[in-house]
Scaffold this motif. Structure first.
Motif, PDB file in Angstrom:
ATOM      1  N   LEU A   1     -10.677  59.265  30.087  1.00 13.50           N
ATOM      2  CA  LEU A   1     -11.722  58.742  29.201  1.00 13.50           C
ATOM      3  C   LEU A   1     -12.424  59.864  28.456  1.00 13.50           C
ATOM      4  O   LEU A   1     -12.988  59.661  27.374  1.00 13.50           O
ATOM      5  CB  LEU A   1     -12.728  57.920  29.998  1.00 13.50           C
ATOM      6  CG  LEU A   1     -12.170  56.648  30.671  1.00 13.50           C
ATOM      7  CD1 LEU A   1     -13.263  55.945  31.462  1.00 13.50           C
ATOM      8  CD2 LEU A   1     -11.578  55.693  29.639  1.00 13.50           C
TER       9      LEU A   1
ATOM     10  N   GLY B   1      -8.831  61.998  26.664  1.00 13.65           N
ATOM     11  CA  GLY B   1      -7.941  61.204  25.816  1.00 13.65           C
ATOM     12  C   GLY B   1      -6.525  61.103  26.345  1.00 13.65           C
ATOM     13  O   GLY B   1      -5.685  60.440  25.729  1.00 13.65           O
TER      14      GLY B   1
ATOM     15  N   PRO C   1     -14.486  55.114  24.021  1.00 12.33           N
ATOM     16  CA  PRO C   1     -13.109  54.680  24.321  1.00 12.33           C
ATOM     17  C   PRO C   1     -13.004  53.158  24.310  1.00 12.33           C
ATOM     18  O   PRO C   1     -13.779  52.472  24.974  1.00 12.33           O
ATOM     19  CB  PRO C   1     -12.829  55.260  25.703  1.00 12.33           C
ATOM     20  CG  PRO C   1     -14.164  55.508  26.307  1.00 12.33           C
ATOM     21  CD  PRO C   1     -15.108  55.833  25.189  1.00 12.33           C
TER      22      PRO C   1
ATOM     23  N   VAL D   1      -5.728  57.541  25.155  1.00 15.03           N
ATOM     24  CA  VAL D   1      -6.953  56.780  24.913  1.00 15.03           C
ATOM     25  C   VAL D   1      -7.282  56.820  23.418  1.00 15.03           C
ATOM     26  O   VAL D   1      -7.147  57.860  22.763  1.00 15.03           O
ATOM     27  CB  VAL D   1      -8.124  57.357  25.736  1.00 15.03           C
ATOM     28  CG1 VAL D   1      -9.411  56.586  25.433  1.00 15.03           C
ATOM     29  CG2 VAL D   1      -7.807  57.305  27.219  1.00 15.03           C
ATOM     30  N   TYR D   2      -7.731  55.663  22.887  1.00 10.21           N
ATOM     31  CA  TYR D   2      -8.152  55.562  21.493  1.00 10.21           C
ATOM     32  C   TYR D   2      -9.654  55.245  21.459  1.00 10.21           C
ATOM     33  O   TYR D   2     -10.150  54.468  22.282  1.00 10.21           O
ATOM     34  CB  TYR D   2      -7.355  54.469  20.773  1.00 10.21           C
ATOM     35  CG  TYR D   2      -5.877  54.815  20.636  1.00 10.21           C
ATOM     36  CD1 TYR D   2      -5.404  55.446  19.494  1.00 10.21           C
ATOM     37  CD2 TYR D   2      -4.989  54.510  21.675  1.00 10.21           C
ATOM     38  CE1 TYR D   2      -4.060  55.768  19.385  1.00 10.21           C
ATOM     39  CE2 TYR D   2      -3.650  54.831  21.564  1.00 10.21           C
ATOM     40  CZ  TYR D   2      -3.184  55.464  20.415  1.00 10.21           C
ATOM     41  OH  TYR D   2      -1.873  55.792  20.308  1.00 10.21           O
ATOM     42  N   TYR D   3     -10.342  55.833  20.475  1.00  6.60           N
ATOM     43  CA  TYR D   3     -11.813  55.737  20.392  1.00  6.60           C
ATOM     44  C   TYR D   3     -12.206  55.048  19.096  1.00  6.60           C
ATOM     45  O   TYR D   3     -11.466  55.055  18.110  1.00  6.60           O
ATOM     46  CB  TYR D   3     -12.439  57.130  20.439  1.00  6.60           C
ATOM     47  CG  TYR D   3     -12.054  57.940  21.664  1.00  6.60           C
ATOM     48  CD1 TYR D   3     -12.846  57.912  22.816  1.00  6.60           C
ATOM     49  CD2 TYR D   3     -10.912  58.744  21.671  1.00  6.60           C
ATOM     50  CE1 TYR D   3     -12.501  58.655  23.936  1.00  6.60           C
ATOM     51  CE2 TYR D   3     -10.548  59.480  22.782  1.00  6.60           C
ATOM     52  CZ  TYR D   3     -11.357  59.436  23.907  1.00  6.60           C
ATOM     53  OH  TYR D   3     -11.013  60.174  25.013  1.00  6.60           O
TER      54      TYR D   3
ATOM     55  N   MET E   1      -6.380  51.891  25.672  1.00  9.51           N
ATOM     56  CA  MET E   1      -5.457  52.876  26.246  1.00  9.51           C
ATOM     57  C   MET E   1      -4.040  52.275  26.187  1.00  9.51           C
ATOM     58  O   MET E   1      -3.804  51.178  26.672  1.00  9.51           O
ATOM     59  CB  MET E   1      -5.811  53.211  27.693  1.00  9.51           C
ATOM     60  CG  MET E   1      -4.814  54.210  28.328  1.00  9.51           C
ATOM     61  SD  MET E   1      -5.133  54.548  30.069  1.00  9.51           S
ATOM     62  CE  MET E   1      -6.625  55.510  29.958  1.00  9.51           C
TER      63      MET E   1
ATOM     64  N   HIS F   1     -16.884  57.363  18.906  1.00  7.95           N
ATOM     65  CA  HIS F   1     -16.175  58.088  19.967  1.00  7.95           C
ATOM     66  C   HIS F   1     -16.349  57.415  21.331  1.00  7.95           C
ATOM     67  O   HIS F   1     -16.379  58.062  22.368  1.00  7.95           O
ATOM     68  CB  HIS F   1     -16.633  59.556  20.051  1.00  7.95           C
ATOM     69  CG  HIS F   1     -15.622  60.432  20.727  1.00  7.95           C
ATOM     70  ND1 HIS F   1     -14.379  60.720  20.192  1.00  7.95           N
ATOM     71  CD2 HIS F   1     -15.664  61.083  21.927  1.00  7.95           C
ATOM     72  CE1 HIS F   1     -13.724  61.505  21.006  1.00  7.95           C
ATOM     73  NE2 HIS F   1     -14.470  61.735  22.071  1.00  7.95           N
TER      74      HIS F   1
END
Length: 1021
Positions: free
Chosen positions: A495, A498, A530, A522-524, A533, A528
Motif C-alpha cells: 500500500l 505500490g 490506493p 497497486v493503483y492510486y 490492486m 494518492h
C-alpha cells in the motif's frame, strides 16, 4: 437353243451377259430363240448403244436396259433383280406416272418428249428425287403394230439442282443486299459511266431514272475525301492491285445536305491484255457505326484518363492471358515494376514474382463466372528494393463485360502492409500476455481496495482451493495460519510502495499443502489513495520438488543398459546416464555443457525445434541417426523419444540403442532385395488372344514360356485349365465370366504346373472385346510369371516379422523402466509425477499396439492368422467394447443404437479387434465433433454393424483404397493423424476370413460410416 439365233445378244457388256444368263422360260415373251425379229433387232441396238436406253416389250411390258442406263439405277435398288420383270413391278412406286405415257404410245398416240421431268424412284436404299430428259417411242412388231416401247433418256438431276441453286443464290444475294441496306454500283472505266441502284442514287441526290457520270459521283464526296477516293479508284484499275477496292469516305447529298459516312468495296475485272473493263461493288452506310466508334474512342480515352489520374492502384487486364492494357502510377509502385516492364504483356509475364500465389485461379474464376472477388489483407509476395517481400493488399477483381460477355478484368488495389503489421503486433502482444499467463498456470485477481471486493480468474480459485467469492477475507482464510503474517506484512508494504510480493502456503480442503507466490501492483487515485490492486498467484509446489524428482529419475536411468538422455527445448543436455558417459568417453562435468549437436552428426536446430514442439502433441516416430564419440568414431543408433513434463518444464526423454550389428544385417537384406528387383526387371510379359467361342488361344512365345512351353507348342484355353492347379480353376473361370458380364478388366493370380513338374505363380489379366450385338467374342490380355515376386513378398513379410520382434525388446525395456519409476513415485506419494509417467506408459502401449499390427499383417500374408470360433452374444460384445473405449475419451460420446441380433458363430476376439479399430479410427478422425454412433441390425441373413463419425471424411477417389495395406491419410493431414495404415487392412482381412464383407460410405468434410456384415449362420459353424 441354236447359237446362230442368239447372235443379237453378243457383246452388250454387263447387261448383255445378264440377259444371256437370265432364265426367260417363265416370262410372257418366252426364250430368246422364240423372240421375234423386231425384238431381237431392237435389243441388239439397245445393248450396243452407249446412250442410256430402256425398253418395254410384250403385253406385260417386260423390261430391258443397257450398260449406259445401268448407273441410273444406283446400288441396293432395282438392278439386277428386276431385269425381265413386267414394267408394273419394275416401276411399282412410279407406275401412276409412267402408265399414261405408255398407254399413249401403245394406243397410237405417237412418241413423247419430256425435258427435266421429276420422276422419283427407289435407288441407293431410298426413294430419290431424280430429273430426266427422255422420249418414249413405239417399236413396231411383225404385225405392224406397236409391240414395245424404246426409251431414250438422260438423267439431268445435277443440271436441274445446279440451276435451282443458282436461282436461290441470286434471290439470296438480292435479299441480302436489300436487308443490309447496301447500294450497288458498276463503273465502266472506258465510258466513265456509273450505274447504281435506287438506294445509291437516293444517297447521291438523284432520281431513280437518272444516269451518273463518274465526275458527278466524285463531286458528291466530301472535299477532304475526294482525292483519296479518286486515287483508290485509279489504283484498283491497275492489275498490280489485284483489282481490290476498299475505301471509307463521306458523301454530302446535294439536295438535303445530309452527310453520310459510307464504305465502298469492289473488284475490278480485266481483259486478256490486263486492261480494266469493269469495276463494280457495294456501298454501305456506316454513319452510325462511325459515330459509335468515335464515341467509344472518346469514352475509352476518358476511362483511361480516369484510371491514370486515380489516387489508388488501378489496372485493366484484357483477354484470357490478362494482358496489362492500362495501369496507373500507384499500380507500378505496388508491383515494384515500370510501365515498360509490364504494359502490353500478360500480367504474370511482366510480374513473374506474383505467380504461384493463387492469384491465377482468382482471375480465372472472375473471368469465367463474371463474379466480383474481394480480398482483404491478403498476403502477396512482391519485389521491394531488389528483394521479394511479403506485403498485405486489399484488392477487388471486377469483370469487364460487353455484349459478348467478359472481355477482361479491372483490378483496384491498396497496400495495407503497415496497418496489418501494426494490428498484428498488438494482437501478438495480447496473445503473448495471455499465453504467458496460461503457460505459467497463473491465477489473476483484481482487488477493489475501497470495497474490499475481489474478482478472480478460475485458475486463481483452483490455486486457492476455494469456490468463487467476491469477499476478500474468504481468500485470506485459505492461507496457512502460520504464513498469514507474511502475507499481511507484504500487503501493508504494498500500500506504501505500490508493489506486493510474498511466498506462502495454502492448505487445501483435502489436507494437501501447496506453496504459492503472489505478486501485485497497486493503483492510486489523484490524491494518492490506493484504490485498486491487480496481481497474479502461481502454484510453485512442483518446483520445490524438482531436485528430488530429478534424483529419482537419475537413479532409474543410471541402472539402464541403453543410453538415457533428457533434452531441453534448446537442445542442451539436462542429463545423460552413466552408460552414455562410458560410451562417449565424456565426463559428467563435460556433459553438463553439451548439446545434442555435439553427439548427433545429423542434428540441426530448425528440425530439432520443430520436433520438440510437435512432441508436445503427439509421439515422435522411432528413427535412426549416427552418434559421434569424443574420439571421433561414429556409430548408428536407434532413437525412441517421448515428451515429459518435469517441474512444469517440457523435456524430451530419449533412449538410444547401438544398432551397428542390426544395420549390417539390414544392409545385407537390402542387397538381397535389390538383386530380386533386378531379376524381376529381367522378366517378360506374355500376351494372348482368346476366342471365347472356340477356346482357341493365340499366344506369344513369352506367354507360352510362362507356362513352361516352347514357342511351337499348341496352347489353348482347355490346355491352360489343365496345367492350372485344381483349386484355382473354378475361381479363374468365375472371374473371366464376371469381367465379361461387367465389361471390366479380368485379373487373377494362380499356380500352374510346368511340364517338368515345377510349380509357378502366374498373374493374368485381360479384357473382352464385343461384337456389334454386344456379345463378347474375344479376350485379349497378358500373363506374367510372378513366382519370384511371390518369393519376394514372403521375404518381406518375414522381415516385418523379424523387425516387429526386434522392436519389442527396446520398447519392453522402456516400459519396464517406466513402470518401475511410476511405482517409486506412487509409493512416495508423488501422485502428479506418477500420473505423468503413467501417460508415458500409455504412449508405450500405443507403440506396442503398432508392433502387434505389424505381426498380424505378417500372419495374414503367410496364412498363419488363427481363428478360435465360439458362439457369443453379438450385442453384448459391442457393449463391452464400447464401455472400454468410452473410458479412453472424455471428448467423444459413444452412442449405441442396437437392434436384436442374437448369437453369432465367429472368433470373438478377432471381431472385438475389428470393432476397436473402427471405433478408435472414428475418434481419431473426428477431433472437432463429439458423437460416435454404433448401430447393429439383422438384414438378409446377415448381422450388420455400422460405426458413424462426423469428422474429416474421405474423398470418393480414396475410399476404394482405405482397406489397403499401409494406406494412410496423405497430404496436409498426414502428420495430424499418425499411424501405420494397418488397422483397416487387418479388419478387412478378418471380416473376409469370417465369410463377411466390409465397406465404407463417406463424404469429405462431413464424416464417415464404416460397415461390416457377418453371416448369421457361418459355414464354419
Amino acid at each position: 437353243m441354236q447359237q446362230d439365233s442368239l447372235k443379237f445378244l453378243e457383246g452388250g457388256g454387263e447387261m448383255g451377259a445378264l440377259i444371256r444368263a437370265h432364265d426367260w422360260s417363265g416370262s410372257s415373251i418366252g426364250t430368246p430363240d422364240q423372240w421375234p425379229v423386231s425384238l431381237r433387232t431392237t435389243i441388239g441396238i439397245v445393248l450396243n448403244s452407249r446412250f442410256p436406253m430402256f425398253m418395254y416389250w410384250g403385253p406385260d411390258l417386260v423390261c430391258f436396259y443397257n450398260d449406259a442406263y445401268r448407273p441410273s439405277l444406283g446400288v441396293n435398288g432395282k438392278h439386277p433383280t428386276l431385269l425381265g420383270q413386267p414394267a408394273k413391278i419394275f416401276w411399282a412406286e412410279i407406275w401412276h406416272i409412267l402408265e399414261p405415257l405408255i398407254e399413249q404410245v401403245l394406243s397410237g398416240g405417237g412418241a413423247t418428249w419430256h425435258e427435266d421431268q421429276l420422276i422419283p424412284f427407289f435407288r441407293n436404299g431410298t426413294i430419290e428425287d431424280i430429273y430426266w430428259t427422255f422420249s418414249y417411242s413405239p417399236v413396231i412388231d411383225e404385225s405392224g403394230k406397236p409391240g414395245g416401247i424404246l426409251v431414250a433418256c438422260t438423267e439431268t438431276t445435277e443440271k436441274v439442282l445446279a440451276f435451282n441453286k443458282l436461282k436461290e443464290s441470286k434471290t439470296e444475294l438480292e435479299f441480302a443486299i436489300d436487308a443490309a441496306e447496301l447500294g450497288t454500283w458498276d463503273l465502266n472505266p472506258h465510258t466513265n459511266k456509273f450505274i447504281g441502284n435506287d438506294r445509291l442514287k437516293d444517297w447521291f441526290g438523284l432520281d431513280p431514272h437518272d444516269e451518273i457520270e463518274l465526275d458527278s459521283a466524285i463531286a458528291v464526296i466530301a472535299e477532304k475525301d475526294r482525292q483519296r477516293v479518286a486515287d483508290a479508284i485509279r489504283a484498283a484499275l491497275l492489275p498490280s492491285s489485284g483489282g481490290k477496292y476498299d475505301v471509307e469516305y463521306t458523301i454530302v447529298n446535294p439536295r438535303t445536305k445530309i452527310e453520310r459516312v459510307v464504305r465502298a468495296k469492289g473488284k475490278a475485272l480485266y481483259d486478256e491484255n490486263g486492261v480494266a473493263i469493269r469495276l463494280n461493288g457495294t456501298l454501305q452506310d456506316i454513319t452510325d457505326e462511325t459515330v459509335a466508334r468515335l464515341e467509344l474512342i472518346e469514352s475509352e480515352q476518358n476511362f483511361r484518363s480516369l484510371i491514370l489520374q486515380a489516387p489508388v492502384a488501378i489496372a485493366v487486364f484484357k483477354g484470357r492471358d490478362y494482358v496489362v492494357e492500362i495501369a496507373n502510377a500507384p499500380v507500378f509502385e505496388l508491383w515494384g515494376k515500370t510501365a515498360e516492364e509490364t504494359v502490353g504483356k500478360p500480367i504474370f509475364e511482366g510480374l513473374p514474382e506474383a505467380k504461384g500465389q493463387g492469384l491465377e485461379a482468382l482471375l480465372d474464376n472472375v473471368y469465367n463466372t463474371g463474379e466480383r472477388f474481394i480480398a482483404v489483407e491478403r498476403p502477396v509476395y512482391l519485389p521491394r528494393n531488389g528483394k521479394i517481400q511479403k506485403t498485405y493488399v486489399d484488392f477487388v477483381y471486377e469483370a469487364l463485360k460487353d455484349s459478348n460477355g467478359v472481355t477482361g478484368i479491372i483490378a483496384v488495389a491498396s497496400e495495407v502492409t503497415n496497418q496489418v503489421i501494426a494490428k498484428r503486433k498488438i494482437e501478438d502482444a495480447e496473445e503473448r500476455a495471455r499465453l504467458a499467463i496460461d503457460v505459467a498456470e497463473m491465477g489473476t485477481f483484481d482487488l477493489n481496495l475501497v470495497t474490499d471486493e475481489v474478482i478472480t480468474s478460475p485458475r486463481f480459485n483452483v490455486i486457492m482451493d476455494i469456490d468463487e467469492s467476491p469477499e476478500h477475507d474468504n481468500y485470506i482464510d485459505r492461507i496457512f495460519p502460520d504464513d498469514r503474517n507474511i502475507r499481511d506484512k507484504a500487503f501493508d508494504k504494498a500500500l506504501k510502495t505500490g508493489h506486493m510480493f510474498y511466498t506462502g502456503r495454502v492448505l487445501w480442503r483435502d489436507g494437501s499443502m501447496h506453496v504459492i507466490e503472489a505478486e501485485g501492483k497497486v493503483y492510486y487515485d489523484d490524491e494518492h489513495i490506493p484504490v485498486r490492486m491487480l496481481g497474479t498467484v502461481i502454484d510453485v509446489t512442483k518446483q520445490k520438488d524438482a531436485e528430488d524428482e530429478l534424483k529419482r529419475f537419475k537413479f532409474m536411468a543410471d541402472n539402464a543398459s541403453d543410453i538415457f538422455m533428457l533434452l531441453r527445448a534448446d537442445g542442451s543436455i539436462a542429463y545423460v546416464n552413466s552408460v552414455a558417459l562410458d560410451d562417449w568417453c565424456y565426463s559428467e562435468e563435460e556433459s553438463l555443457t553439451m548439446n545434442v549437436a555435439d553427439i548427433d552428426i545429423y542434428h540441426d536446430d530448425v528440425t530439432f525445434n520443430r520436433a520438440f514442439k510437435k512432441a508436445q502433441q503427439q509421439n515422435i516416430p522411432q528413427y535412426e541417426t549416427l552418434y559421434r564419440r569424443k574420439n571421433g568414431t561414429v556409430y548408428p543408433v536407434e532413437i525412441n523419444m517421448v515428451s515429459l513434463m518435469l517441474s512444469d518444464e517440457p523435456y524430451l526423454f530419449a533412449v538410444a540403442r547401438d544398432i551397428t550389428d542390426r544395420r549390417k544385417s539390414r544392409e545385407e537384406l537390402v542387397q538381397i532385395n535389390q538383386r530380386l528387383e533386378i531379376a524381376l526387371e529381367a522378366g517378360r510379359l506374355g500376351s494372348y488372344e482368346l476366342d471365347l467361342e472356340t477356346g482357341i488361344m493365340f499366344c506369344t512365345p513369352q506367354c507360352k514360356a510362362n507356362y513352361g512351353l516352347d514357342k511351337d507348342a499348341v496352347f489353348n484355353f482347355p490346355d491352360l485349365l489343365s496345367v492350372m492347379l485344381p483349386e484355382y480353376q473354378d475361381v479363374v473361370q468365375k472371374r473371366v465370366n464376371e469381367a465379361i458380364r461387367n465389361r471390366t478388366v479380368y485379373n487373377a493370380e494362380y499356380r500352374v504346373a510346368w511340364p517338368d513338374g515345377s510349380i509357378h505363380w502366374i498373374n493374368a489379366s485381360g479384357k473382352a472385346r464385343y461384337n456389334d450385338m454386344g456379345k463378347a467374342t474375344q479376350m485379349v490380355g497378358v500373363t506374367f510369371d510372378i513366382s519370384e515376386q511371390k518369393l519376394l513378398q514372403q521375404q518381406k513379410d518375414e522381415f516385418i516379422g523379424i523387425a516387429s520382434h526386434e522392436l519389442k525388446t527396446p520398447v519392453t525395456s522402456i516400459k519396464a523402466y517406466t513402470q518401475v519409476l511410476e511405482r517409486m513415485l506412487t509409493k512416495k506419494g508423488d501422485t502428479l509425477e506418477a500420473s505423468m509417467i503413467s501417460k508415458m506408459d500409455a504412449q508405450l502401449n500405443r507403440l506396442t499396439s503398432l508392433i502387434a499390427d505389424l505381426l498380424d499383417v505378417t500372419k495374414i500374408n503367410s496364412g498363419r492368422l488363427q481363428f478360435n470360433y465360439t458362439v457369443f452374444d453379438f450385442n453384448a460384445l459391442i457393449k463391452e467394447v464400447t464401455e472400454d473405449l468410452q473410458r479412453t475419451t472424455k471428448k467423444h460420446t459413444l452412442i449405441e443404437q442396437l437392434q436384436e441380433t442374437g448369437q453369432v458363430y465367429a472368433d470373438r476376439e478377432r471381431i472385438s479387434q475389428v470393432l476397436v479399430n473402427l471405433i478408435t479410427n472414428a475418434i481419431k478422425y473426428s477431433p472437432h465433433t463429439e458423437n460416435i454412433i454404433l448401430k447393429s441390425w439383422i438384414e438378409n441373413d446377415e448381422v450388420m454393424v455400422s460405426v458413424q463419425d462426423f469428422g474429416i471424411g474421405i474423398s470418393k477417389e480414396k475410399q476404394s483404397r482405405v482397406f489397403e495395406q499401409f494406406y494412410r491419410v496423405s497430404g496436409a493431414k498426414q502428420h495430424t493423424f499418425p499411424g501405420l495404415g494397418l488397422g483397416l487392412y487387418i479388419s478387412s482381412e478378418i471380416i473376409k476370413r469370417e465369410g463377411g464383407r466390409i465397406w465404407v460410405d463417406s463424404e469429405e468434410g462431413k464424416g464417415s460410416t464404416f460397415y461390416f456384415a457377418l453371416p448369421v449362420k457361418n459355414d464354419k459353424e
